[in-house]
Scaffold this active site. Structure first.
Site, PDB file in Angstrom:
ATOM      1  N   TYR A  99       1.024  -1.065   0.044  1.00 50.64           N
ATOM      2  CA  TYR A  99      -0.089  -0.026   0.030  1.00 50.64           C
ATOM      3  C   TYR A  99       1.120   1.193  -0.006  1.00 50.64           C
ATOM      4  O   TYR A  99       2.010   1.313   0.802  1.00 50.64           O
ATOM      5  CB  TYR A  99      -0.965   0.165   1.073  1.00 50.64           C
ATOM      6  CG  TYR A  99      -1.686   1.236   1.192  1.00 50.64           C
ATOM      7  CD1 TYR A  99      -3.138   1.309   0.848  1.00 50.64           C
ATOM      8  CD2 TYR A  99      -1.293   2.303   1.920  1.00 50.64           C
ATOM      9  CE1 TYR A  99      -3.831   2.404   1.044  1.00 50.64           C
ATOM     10  CE2 TYR A  99      -1.949   3.498   2.230  1.00 50.64           C
ATOM     11  CZ  TYR A  99      -3.456   3.505   1.601  1.00 50.64           C
ATOM     12  OH  TYR A  99      -4.151   4.639   1.481  1.00 50.64           O
ATOM     13  N   GLU A 132      -3.598   7.312  -4.047  1.00 48.67           N
ATOM     14  CA  GLU A 132      -3.678   6.107  -3.183  1.00 48.67           C
ATOM     15  C   GLU A 132      -3.471   5.018  -4.275  1.00 48.67           C
ATOM     16  O   GLU A 132      -4.242   4.911  -5.301  1.00 48.67           O
ATOM     17  CB  GLU A 132      -5.214   5.865  -2.373  1.00 48.67           C
ATOM     18  CG  GLU A 132      -4.970   4.567  -1.870  1.00 48.67           C
ATOM     19  CD  GLU A 132      -6.295   4.476  -0.781  1.00 48.67           C
ATOM     20  OE1 GLU A 132      -6.476   4.147   0.261  1.00 48.67           O
ATOM     21  OE2 GLU A 132      -7.457   4.560  -1.631  1.00 48.67           O
TER      22      GLU A 132
END
Length: 398
Positions: A119, A207
């Site tokens: 991530y 993101e």
């Protein structure tokens, strides 16, 4: 402003960010044509809506046993079948609510052999006033769950705007992802590319989830981007990417008139000037046992026309059973607002109770205008009085 995944990847690719080959499609035929242009033999058919959790989502029309909004396809025929099931149906995810969102676009991408998922994101940290880069070894899952269950697996790197992105920031990202060797170098390069894109495009958030390790390469498999709407005048090319079908029609209409509007679940419409005052107004409505139907900030320079549009937008919600107007006349004069309220009430044929609280510049003139309007406008002395009166009026009307 938010954009779709395929749009985000196209923007990031311009900064050198490694993304798998992919083509957007608006129809089943376009999806098949897109797959034929990709190497194969594996393809991924991805629903394009402004919400996360698409892979675990379910289509309302297909039942609980149907596949989610992101599907691996092993042939062109499977791509066609998946596209046919997705397009035009509503995908329900953890972020859409029970209503779901209709899938009008697909993104057909090349299949990727995934070894490990990570991530990586960037956002504006209001607490430090700096851009923050967040890295975690726990990719491919909700970062909120990671933060709750294993917060030690999240690394946050803040970047001083005066210094900009430095090599030690890049190394911190690679260290946070626990990468070494060539993959660490790729992660450092990617971090710099994301920072450059974030600053150049006036982003509010980027993101990457997941960032995938595929063989000896890092690839961005999913990307979400949002932008500071106050900076869009500098980026007409990005503003052109806006998909209004993903937004509430009333919110779209409000933005055209420079009104800040957000639909809520209550029955009392609110029209206020100033975000803080709007929040306080909503709170005091709840304190009196009712619920606000919207957040609506007309701003400091509302004209008669702007107030009229605000009334129209509030009344476009069939759930609204009464309206509370709460205006503090500082920059804005109460008599101007009163004129706007009277004109708006007459133009829209107002049929629900209306309570108005005015305070500030030219307040007496404003109250006189309302009193002499011939309309059933209920005046209020202060915010508490206004909330009690609108709740009582709505209950009486019911």
């Amino acid at each position: 402003m938010n954009i779709h995944e395929y749009q985000a990847k196209e923007l990031l690719a311009k900064f050198g960010v490694p993304v798998p080959a992919g083509i957007a499609a608006l129809s089943v035929e376009e999806a098949v044509a897109a797959a034929k242009q990709l190497p194969g033999p594996l393809y991924v058919v991805k629903s394009q809506i402004h919400a996360g959790g698409r892979g675990k989502g379910k289509f309302k029309e297909l039942g609980p046993d149907a596949k989610g909004g992101v599907r691996l396809s092993k042939s062109i025929e499977e791509v066609e079948a998946n596209a046919r099931e997705m397009l035009g149906n509503k995908l329900v995810t953890i972020q859409t609510g029970e209503a779901g969102k209709q899938v009008n676009r697909l993104y057909i991408t090349d299949g990727v052999d995934i070894g490990k998922e990570y991530y990586l994101s960037m956002l504006v940290d209001r607490k430090t006033g700096r851009i923050a880069m967040i890295a975690s070894t726990e990719g491919g899952m909700s970062i909120e769950d990671v933060a709750h269950e294993t917060p030690e697996k999240i690394v946050t790197i803040t970047i001083d705007p005066a210094q900009g992105f430095q090599p030690h920031h890049a190394r911190a990202v690679a260290f946070g992802l626990k990468l070494s060797g060539d993959l660490a170098k790729q992660a450092q390069k990617l971090a710099k590319q994301l920072y450059d894109a974030f600053v150049a495009l006036d982003c509010a958030m980027i993101e990457i989830n997941p960032l995938a390790e595929s063989g000896d390469k890092l690839l961005v498999l999913d990307a979400k981007m949002s932008f500071d709407s106050n900076a869009l005048f500098r980026h007409p090319d990005i503003e052109a990417l806006r998909d209004e079908t993903e937004e509430d029609p009333a919110e779209v209409e409000a933005s055209k008139h420079d009104l800040a509007y957000i639909k809520l679940d209550g029955n009392i419409g609110c029209m206020v000037n100033g975000a803080g005052l709007a929040m306080a107004t909503m709170d005091i409505i709840k304190l009196n046992g009712a619920f606000p139907a919207n957040f609506l900030d007309v701003g400091g320079g509302a004209s008669k026309e702007k107030v009229t549009e605000a009334f129209k937008i509030i009344l476009s919600d069939p759930a609204v059973e009464g309206i509370l107007v709460n205006i503090f006349g500082g920059i804005m004069k109460c008599d101007v607002i009163a004129d706007g309220i009277v004109a708006a009430a007459k133009e829209v044929n107002l049929s629900v109770p209306l309570v108005v609280r005015l305070e500030g510049t030219n307040v007496e003139q404003g109250k006189a205008i309302l009193a002499n309007s011939g309309l059933a406008i209920v005046p209020a002395d202060d915010l508490g009085d206004a909330a009690r009166k609108i709740v009582a009026e709505v209950k009486q009307a019911a």
